[in-house]
Design an enzyme around this catalytic site. Structure first.
Site, PDB file in Angstrom:
ATOM      1  N   CYS A 113       9.206   1.681   9.153  1.00 33.35           N
ATOM      2  CA  CYS A 113       8.792   2.812   8.304  1.00 33.35           C
ATOM      3  C   CYS A 113       9.960   3.713   7.929  1.00 33.35           C
ATOM      4  O   CYS A 113       9.832   4.544   7.030  1.00 33.35           O
ATOM      5  CB  CYS A 113       7.716   3.632   9.010  1.00 33.35           C
ATOM      6  SG  CYS A 113       6.309   2.650   9.524  1.00 33.35           S
ATOM      7  N   HIS A 254       7.036  10.878   6.467  1.00 29.19           N
ATOM      8  CA  HIS A 254       6.416   9.548   6.409  1.00 29.19           C
ATOM      9  C   HIS A 254       4.902   9.712   6.540  1.00 29.19           C
ATOM     10  O   HIS A 254       4.410  10.417   7.421  1.00 29.19           O
ATOM     11  CB  HIS A 254       6.981   8.685   7.537  1.00 29.19           C
ATOM     12  CG  HIS A 254       6.228   7.404   7.760  1.00 29.19           C
ATOM     13  ND1 HIS A 254       5.868   6.575   6.723  1.00 29.19           N
ATOM     14  CD2 HIS A 254       5.747   6.823   8.892  1.00 29.19           C
ATOM     15  CE1 HIS A 254       5.212   5.538   7.217  1.00 29.19           C
ATOM     16  NE2 HIS A 254       5.118   5.659   8.523  1.00 29.19           N
ATOM     17  N   ASN A 284      -0.854   4.063   5.458  1.00 31.07           N
ATOM     18  CA  ASN A 284       0.544   3.962   5.876  1.00 31.07           C
ATOM     19  C   ASN A 284       1.172   2.752   5.186  1.00 31.07           C
ATOM     20  O   ASN A 284       0.843   1.618   5.512  1.00 31.07           O
ATOM     21  CB  ASN A 284       0.585   3.817   7.407  1.00 31.07           C
ATOM     22  CG  ASN A 284       1.991   3.701   7.947  1.00 31.07           C
ATOM     23  OD1 ASN A 284       2.950   3.543   7.191  1.00 31.07           O
ATOM     24  ND2 ASN A 284       2.115   3.774   9.259  1.00 31.07           N
TER      25      ASN A 284
END
Ligand code: ACO
Length: 327
Positions: A113, A254, A284
């Protein structure tokens, strides 16, 4: 010293939407549970014929158009992904070919990520040293192809998409003020894809029967570390620039989980109206989440000249980092 300045952003998302109501029909879960625990309401899912490279090319074309940079003016393509089209060659090379970026070196980076923030950090260094002037940084994922759709602990979290930025050498005051990247390999097996690498090569037993092809995650551990690490990365950015949270115009963390973001912003003392969120729409998207959000904020007119924008990332590895930008 030359500054690395973001002069264009872009995003590409699959049309297909998977809602929490759809997930209720697939696993033992509920819209209420997913919303309370994560803030996610829906996510995008790639259709047949959509891959990490096709989404990357879509995002890259939008970013190139905004910046006015021609594909053959790119010196470098850096693509953060954990779901490349193939283990090799690099998906960045497929993107290079599709764009006609004939003068660019192209490579993938694996930082989960944090892939986009890691990519920005590499781009910043290439520009500061004079080794490149026009760089395309992409974060792109098709996580739906490595999600175990029978595992309710993970399948509710992830979505597909790509985001991109053109980073150019600039003499202006505006641009990247700093990037910081960190890793903590003590937790490498807290969030990972066990199968199909050299440790567990593809066999019917490992890939299919033991389901090692799919994402495995210790959600509670990830949660705790994500909050602390994003705070640490944010503080590193502010300290390096003699700034405090009150200097931040917009915070783009994020987009993993609403509770992780809320806990991080509370610890930092950033007011909620300065936090840009879109995870309710996309879930996500790993390395794609920050550039998709940056592009959305940019196109919504939320990034004004002179604004201080803080990006923070956290992901498997663990990997984490931050970028502080004067827009
Ligand atoms: N629907 C309903 N119940 C569920 C679901 C679901 N989808 N998933 C788990 N549960 C159950 C569990 O089985 C457990 O039941 P039990 O008490 O009977 O055993 C109960 O809910 C609580 O489970 P926990 O795992 O303790 O729930 P928690 O509050 O920790 O939330 C979550 C789980 C949302 C995964 C959370 O830990 C989290 O967000 N972790 C971060 C994970 C993350 O964001 N990963 C992304 C990659 S890393 C990154 O991007 C930062």
């Amino acid at each position: 010293m030359l500054k690395a300045r973001i002069t264009g952003t872009g995003a590409a998302l699959p049309d297909k939407i998977l809602t929490n109501a759809d997930l209720e029909r697939m696993v033992d879960t509920s819209d209420e549970w997913i919303t309370i625990r994560t803030g996610i309401k829906e996510r995008r899912i790639a259709s047949d014929g959509e891959f990490t490279s096709t989404l990357s090319v879509g995002a890259a074309r939008s970013a190139l158009e905004m910046s006015g940079v021609a594909a053959d003016e790119l010196d470098l393509i850096i693509l953060g992904t954990v779901t490349p089209d193939f283990p090799f060659p690099a998906t960045a090379c497929i993107v290079q070919q599709e764009l006609g970026a004939v003068n660019a070196a192209a490579f993938d980076i694996s930082a989960a990520c944090s892939g986009f923030v890691y990519g920005l950090s590499i781009a910043e260094k290439y520009i500061q040293t004079g080794a490149a002037r026009n760089i395309l940084v992409i974060g792109a994922e098709v996580l739906s192809r490595i999600v175990d759709w029978t595992d309710r602990n993970t399948c509710i979290l992830f979505g597909d998409g790509a985001g991109a930025a053109i980073v150019q050498a600039s003499q202006d005051e505006a641009g990247l003020l700093s990037t910081h990247i960190f890793s903590n390999g003590s937790y490498w097996n807290t969030l990972y894809q066990p199968g199909c690498g050299s440790r567990n090569p593809a066999t019917k037993q490992s890939t299919i029967d033991e389901r090692l092809f799919f994402i495995k995650m210790e959600g509670n551990d990830v949660f705790k570390h994500a909050v602390r690490a994003m705070e640490e990365a944010a503080c590193a950015a502010l300290t390096a620039n003699n700034m405090t949270p009150s200097d931040i115009s917009l915070f783009i963390p994020h987009q993993a989980n609403r509770r992780i973001i809320d806990a991080t912003t509370k610890r930092l003392g950033v007011p909620s109206d300065k936090v840009f969120l879109n995870l309710h729409h996309y879930g996500n998207t790993s390395s794609a989440s920050i550039p998709i959000t940056l592009d959305e904020a940019n196109r919504a007119g939320r990034l004004k000249s002179g604004d201080i924008i803080l990006l923070t990332a956290f992901g498997g590895g663990f990997s984490y980092g931050s970028a502080l930008i004067r827009w």
